[in-house]
Design a protein around this motif. Structure first.
Motif, mmCIF file in Angstrom:
data_model
loop_
_atom_site.group_PDB
_atom_site.id
_atom_site.type_symbol
_atom_site.label_atom_id
_atom_site.label_comp_id
_atom_site.label_asym_id
_atom_site.label_seq_id
_atom_site.Cartn_x
_atom_site.Cartn_y
_atom_site.Cartn_z
ATOM 1 N N THR A 1 2.110 53.047 37.966
ATOM 2 C CA THR A 1 2.794 51.907 36.839
ATOM 3 C C THR A 1 3.331 53.264 35.740
ATOM 4 O OG1 THR A 1 0.674 52.637 35.193
ATOM 5 C CG2 THR A 1 0.855 50.662 36.750
ATOM 6 N N ASP B 1 3.334 47.670 34.198
ATOM 7 C CA ASP B 1 2.097 46.766 34.304
ATOM 8 C C ASP B 1 2.829 45.495 34.997
ATOM 9 O OD1 ASP B 1 -0.036 48.974 33.895
ATOM 10 O OD2 ASP B 1 -0.597 47.952 32.205
ATOM 11 N N LEU C 1 4.353 46.488 38.686
ATOM 12 C CA LEU C 1 3.633 46.308 40.113
ATOM 13 C C LEU C 1 3.335 45.122 39.682
ATOM 14 C CD1 LEU C 1 1.657 47.870 41.843
ATOM 15 C CD2 LEU C 1 -0.296 47.814 39.156
#
Length: 887
Positions: free
Chosen positions: A825, A836, A839
C-alpha cells in the motif's frame, strides 16, 4: 588563462583529421570506462603503438578529476597526421588559478596524488595545463612512430659466397585476405608449406591459422596488421599437422576495380626471410661528405639500419649474417638476464627455433651450464666435450665458436656459429666473430632495453585492466573464467586452473581454456588423467613436465595403433584429436601457486605448444596476475560461503510449504527488499491447527534486514506453538506481545493480522480475525464490491497490557480475502502513493479470478506503479472460497 608550468603548452598547429569526445560521471567506475573509451578510439584509428601510454595517462588524469576533484571528467581525443592529443578537463568550482611564472612542486613520487603530471612529463611528447575560473584542462600529445610505406630499398652487390643460403627451392606462399579477414586465395606453395589445400582454408579467418606473437606492449595484433597499408614481420602458421611453421611475411593492402579492399600476404620460411625482407636505409650522407675513405663493413651492410624497436628483426639478421660470414650450418644468439646468471635463447637459424626460443640456461653453475659465455671459445669437436653448449645437444652439430656480447664490461649476451663437421673453426674465426659481436652489442642492448620498457608499460596497462575485471565480480565460476581468459592468448597458449577446497582436499581441475576452442575437450581429458601438480606455496613459476610427457606418450600410442603395433590407450576421440592435443601441450608448462591469506587455494597452470618456452618477463607478469587472481578467487569463495549460510538461515524462517485446505484456494507472493535477502521484516504463515481448523497470519516487523528477520522467526514459530496449544486469537497475540517485549533492546514493534479459518460443508468458510495494527484485509464479493473485513487494534511490541478481541465473519462462495503488508500500500512514485484506495481499485478488477490470478494481478500493479526497485518488503496472501462444484 594558461599556467606556466615549465612545459610546452603551445597550441597545436597540425590539421585535426578526427576527434572523439565523452563525459564521465564523478564515480570510481568512470576511470575504467574512460580507459576503455581511449583504447577503443585509438585502436579504431589504427594507432596501436601508443595505446598503452595513452591509457595509462588517461587513467591517472581521469582519476584526478572524478576522485580527487570530485567532478565529471570531459575526455577529448584529437587525431592529426603525425600525433594524437588527448585532453582531460574537470569542473572544480573553487579552483584557484595559479599565477604565471610560479614555481610548481611536483611532489613526492611515492604520494598517492600528483602522479598524473609526473607521468605526463615522463611518457608524453608534449603536455600542458590550462586553467579557467571553472575548469582545469590537462592535455598531452603522443607522436606517432614513423611508418615508411612503399619505401624502395636496394642493397649492394655481394659475392656469391656471401649470399644467404636456402634449402632447395624457395617457396613463396601467396595468401589473399578479404575485407573481413577471411582467406580468399591460397596458392600451391601455400599448400606445400602448410599442408592445407585451398578448399580447406578458403572462407576461414586467417586468425584460425596464425600463431601471432602475443606479447603485451609489443607489436600489433594480426587484425591491426592486416589493416595497415604495408607491413613486414615474423609470425607462425599452424599447419595441418598441428605444428607451427615460423614464417616471414610481407603484407600489402590493395583494392580491386570495384573499390573492395583486401590484403595480399607473401610468406616464406623464417630462415629464408631475405627473399622478402626490405632492409631500412640509413640516413643519407651530408652533401660533400667524403665516402671514398670509408669501406662499408659487410656485417653492417647485411644487417642494415634496423628500427629502434625491432629487436627480433635485429637478432635474426645478426645470426643469419654470422652463419653466412663463417660459412656455418647454424647460428644462435642468447641474451643475458639482468643479473647475468642465465642466458635466454632469442634467435637462431639452422636449429629447431620453435623448440629453443626463450629456453634458458645458467651461465656459471648447475646442470647444463653455459661455461663459455664470458670469453670467446672454440670447440673443435663437441662429441669430446658433450654438454659444453647445451643448445646444440641432439642437433648433430660437431664444432662451434661462441663469443660474448658485452656493453661497458657487462655480459649482455652470447653469439655462436656451429657446423656439422668437426674442426671447422679456429681462433681466427673467433676473432672475426668477436669483432662483429662488438659492433652489434650496443645496438642489441639498446633495442633490448626498449623492448623491456614497452613490455613494462604494456604489463602495467594489462594489470590495471585485469584488476578491474577481477574486482567486478564475486561469483566464483566467473572469476575462474576471467583468470583463464586474461592469460589466453596474451600470456600463454592454454591455461588450466586447479582449486583446493580446504587443506585436507586434493587439487581439483576447475577450468581449462585453449586459444583453439576445438582443443579444449582433448586438453581437459588429458589433464584429468594425470595427477595434479603439488600445491607448493613457494612464490614464482615452476616447470611442470607431466602434461608434455603424457601428451607425447599418448601420441606415441596412437601412432602405434595406427600402424597396428599395439593396443591403443585412447585419451581422445581419435588419432587426430590425440595428435592435436600432443602438439597443443608439447611445449613448456609452468605452475604458479594461488596463495591468499597465507593458504594455497589453487594453482594456475600455463602452457605453450610445440616445445616452446616462456620468456622471463611473461612469467613475472603471470606471477603478478596470479596474486591478484588468488585474492579475487578467495573473496569469491568467502562471499559464496557466507551467502550460502545466509540463505540457509533465511530459508529456515520461511514456512516449509502451504497446506492444502479443502474448499479454499490459497496463494502467497513474498518479496524481501535488498540484494541477497530471502527473508525480511514481512512474513506470512498458513498452518493446520487441528482437524478442520487452519491458522493464517501476515505481519510486518519494523525495519528490514537480519534484525527484522530475527523477530520474524520468533513471531512465526510462536504463533504455531500457541495456536496448537488451544489458545484463541487474542490470547495468542497477547502472549506473542509479551515474548517480543522480553527481547529488550532487540525488540521491535510488529503489526500482525492473525486469523483462524473453518471450511464449511455448504462451500463457505468461517473466519475469526484479530488485526493488531496491520493494514485491514479486503473482501471482494462476486458482484465486484470491495470492503474492509476487520477493525483496527493496537500493534504488538509497544505496550505491556493489550486487550485484543477477535471478529467472526463468513466468506461466501466466490468471495476473495486479500491480506497485504504496508510495502504494497505504501508503494511510491515521487509524491504519489498506491494507498488503500488504489489497492481496492485494483482488487475490483479481479472478480471471477482464482486466488493465484488475484495475487499475481496485485503484484503486477504494484511493480508497474513505480519504476524504482521496491525499498520495503512485500507480502500478499489471497484466499478464495470457490464454493461447491456441481455435478
Amino acid at each position: 588563462m594558461v599556467g606556466d608550468l615549465g612545459v610546452d603548452t603551445r597550441t597545436r598547429s597540425s590539421v585535426i583529421t578526427a576527434r572523439a569526445a565523452a563525459t564521465f560521471d564523478p564515480v570510481g567506475r568512470s576511470v575504467a570506462t574512460a580507459r576503455s573509451f581511449v583504447r577503443d578510439t585509438l585502436q579504431g584509428w589504427g594507432f596501436t603503438d601508443i595505446v598503452d601510454d595513452a591509457v595509462v595517462l588517461t587513467s591517472e588524469l581521469v582519476t584526478n578529476a572524478v576522485v580527487h576533484a570530485g567532478t565529471a571528467a570531459d575526455v577529448l581525443c584529437l587525431r592529426t597526421e603525425d600525433a594524437v592529443r588527448i585532453e582531460v578537463s574537470d569542473h572544480y568550482p573553487e579552483r584557484e588559478i595559479p599565477l604565471q611564472q610560479s614555481a610548481v612542486n611536483m611532489g613526492n613520487p611515492d604520494r598517492e596524488g600528483g602522479r598524473g603530471l609526473q607521468l605526463c612529463a615522463a611518457l608524453a611528447t608534449r603536455w600542458g595545463v590550462e586553467y579557467t575560473p571553472t575548469q582545469k584542462q590537462v592535455w598531452f600529445q603522443l607522436d606517432l612512430p614513423d611508418r615508411s610505406v612503399g619505401t624502395r630499398a636496394a642493397g649492394p652487390a655481394l659475392p656469391a659466397e656471401m649470399l644467404p643460403l636456402t634449402d632447395g627451392r624457395v617457396r613463396v606462399a601467396v595468401v589473399q585476405i578479404d575485407r573481413v579477414g577471411a582467406i580468399s586465395a591460397w596458392n600451391e606453395d601455400a599448400e606445400e608449406l602448410f599442408g592445407y589445400v585451398a578448399e580447406q582454408v578458403t572462407g576461414k579467418p586467417l586468425t584460425d591459422f596464425a600463431a601471432w606473437p602475443h606479447t603485451p606492449g609489443t607489436s600489433t595484433g594480426i587484425v591491426e596488421a592486416l589493416q595497415l597499408s604495408r607491413w613486414e614481420g615474423s609470425y607462425g602458421i599452424r599447419g595441418s599437422d598441428g605444428r607451427v611453421t615460423p614464417v616471414y611475411a610481407s603484407h600489402l593492402r590493395v583494392r580491386d576495380t570495384d573499390g573492395e579492399p583486401s590484403t595480399v600476404c607473401l610468406l616464406v620460411r623464417d630462415d629464408e626471410r631475405a627473399v622478402l625482407q626490405t632492409p631500412l636505409r640509413g640516413p643519407a650522407p651530408e652533401p660533400g661528405a667524403l665516402t671514398e675513405s670509408h669501406t662499408a663493413d659487410p656485417f653492417e651492410v647485411f644487417i642494415g639500419s634496423p628500427a629502434p624497436d625491432d629487436l627480433d628483426g635485429l637478432l635474426q639478421r645478426t645470426v643469419e649474417r654470422a652463419r653466412d660470414m663463417l660459412d656455418g650450418d647454424a647460428a644462435f644468439l642468447l641474451l643475458a638476464t639482468d643479473d647475468e646468471t642465465e642466458l635466454e635463447v632469442r634467435a637462431s637459424t639452422g636449429l629447431p627455433s620453435a623448440r629453443q626460443r626463450f629456453a634458458r640456461v645458467p651461465v656459471e653453475a648447475g646442470p647444463g651450464r653455459y661455461g663459455s659465455a664470458r670469453m670467446p671459445a672454440v670447440h673443435e669437436d663437441l662429441t669430446v666435450v658433450p654438454g659444453a653448449v647445451p643448445l646444440l645437444s641432439g642437433t648433430g652439430m660437431r664444432s662451434v665458436v661462441t663469443v660474448p656480447l658485452k656493453v661497458e664490461g657487462r655480459l649482455t649476451g652470447s653469439l655462436g656459429v656451429a657446423a656439422e663437421s668437426p674442426d671447422r673453426y679456429s681462433n681466427e674465426e673467433a676473432l672475426r666473430l668477436q669483432f662483429a659481436a662488438d659492433r652489434i652489442a650496443l645496438a642489441v642492448e639498446s633495442a633490448r632495453l626498449g623492448e623491456l620498457e614497452r613490455l613494462r608499460r604494456g604489463s602495467l596497462s594489462f594489470l590495471v585492466e585485469a584488476s578491474d575485471l577481477l574486482a567486478g565480480t564475486l561469483d566464483r565460476d566467473q572469476t575462474l573464467a576471467l583468470m583463464a581468459q586474461m592469460t589466453v592468448p596474451t600470456l600463454a597458449t592454454w591455461c588450466a586452473v586447479y582449486t583446493i577446497a580446504d587443506q585436507a582436499s586434493e587439487p581439483y581441475l576447475s577450468y581449462v581454456l585453449h586459444e583453439d576452442e576445438e582443443r579444449i575437450d582433448g586438453l581437459k581429458a588429458l589433464l584429468s588423467k594425470i595427477a595434479p601438480p603439488d600445491p607448493v606455496p613457494t612464490p614464482g613459476a615452476r616447470v611442470w613436465a607431466a602434461p608434455s610427457e603424457a601428451a607425447h606418450q599418448a601420441a606415441l600410442r596412437t601412432s602405434m595403433r595406427s600402424l597396428g603395433l599395439g593396443e591403443p590407450i585412447s585419451l581422445g576421440s581419435g588419432i587426430g584429436t590425440t595428435l592435436s592435443t600432443a602438439s597443443a601441450v608439447g611445449g613448456e608448462t609452468v605452475v604458479l601457486p594461488l596463495v591468499a591469506r597465507n593458504r594455497v587455494i589453487g594453482m594456475l597452470t600455463l602452457g605453450k605448444p610445440s616445445d616452446e618456452h616462456f620468456r622471463q618477463e611473461i612469467l613475472e607478469l603471470a606471477e603478478d596476475l596470479s596474486r591478484r587472481a588468488a585474492l579475487a578467487l578467495d573473496n569469491a569463495r568467502l562471499y559464496s560461503e557466507r551467502m550460502a549460510i545466509s540463505q540457509s538461515l533465511q530459508r529456515s524462517l520461511l514456512p516449509p510449504g502451504l497446506p492444502q485446505i479443502p474448499g479454499v484456494e490459497v496463494e502467497v507472493i513474498y518479496r524481501a527488499a535488498g540484494e541477497g535477502n530471502e527473508v525480511g521484516g514481512d512474513f506470512y504463515d498458513l498452518f493446520p491447527i487441528r482437524d478442520g481448523a487452519y491458522g493464517f497470519a501476515i505481519g510486518d516487523v519494523c525495519g528490514t534486514g537480519p534484525e527484522a528477520a530475527a523477530v520474524t522467526g520468533l513471531a512465526r514459530h510462536a504463533l504455531r506453538l500457541l495456536a496448537r496449544e488451544g489458545f484463541g486469537g487474542p490470547a495468542v497475540l497477547e502472549r506473542l506481545n509479551a515474548a517480543i517485549l522480553d527481547e529488550g533492546a532487540r525488540s521491535r514493534f510488529l503489526t500482525l493480522l492473525y486469523g483462524e479459518l473453518w471450511p464449511q460443508e455448504d462451500g463457505s468458510a468461517v473466519l475469526k480475525i484479530v488485526c493488531a495494527g496491520h493494514p485491514l484485509p479486503l473482501r471482494l464479493r462476486q458482484d465486484g464490491t470491495v470492503e474492509p473485513y476487520a477493525e483496527p487494534q493496537p500493534l504488538l511490541g509497544v505496550m505491556d497490557d493489550l486487550e485484543l478481541y477477535e471478529q467472526t465473519m463468513t466468506l461466501d462462495p466466490g468471495d476473495v480475502l486479500l491480506c497485504v503488508t504496508d510495502g504494497v500500500t505504501e508503494r511510491r512514485e515521487g509524491t504519489r502513493m498506491l494507498g488503500d484506495d488504489g489497492l481496492a481499485d485494483v482488487l475490483t478488477t479481479c472478480t471471477g479470478l482464482t486466488a493465484g490470478a488475484v495475487a499475481a494481478r496485485i503484484m503486477r500493479a504494484v511493480e508497474r506503479f513505480a519504476t524504482d526497485a521496491p525499498s520495503d518488503d512485500m507480502a500478499i496472501l489471497a484466499m478464495r472460497v470457490p464454493g461447491l462444484q456441481k455435478d
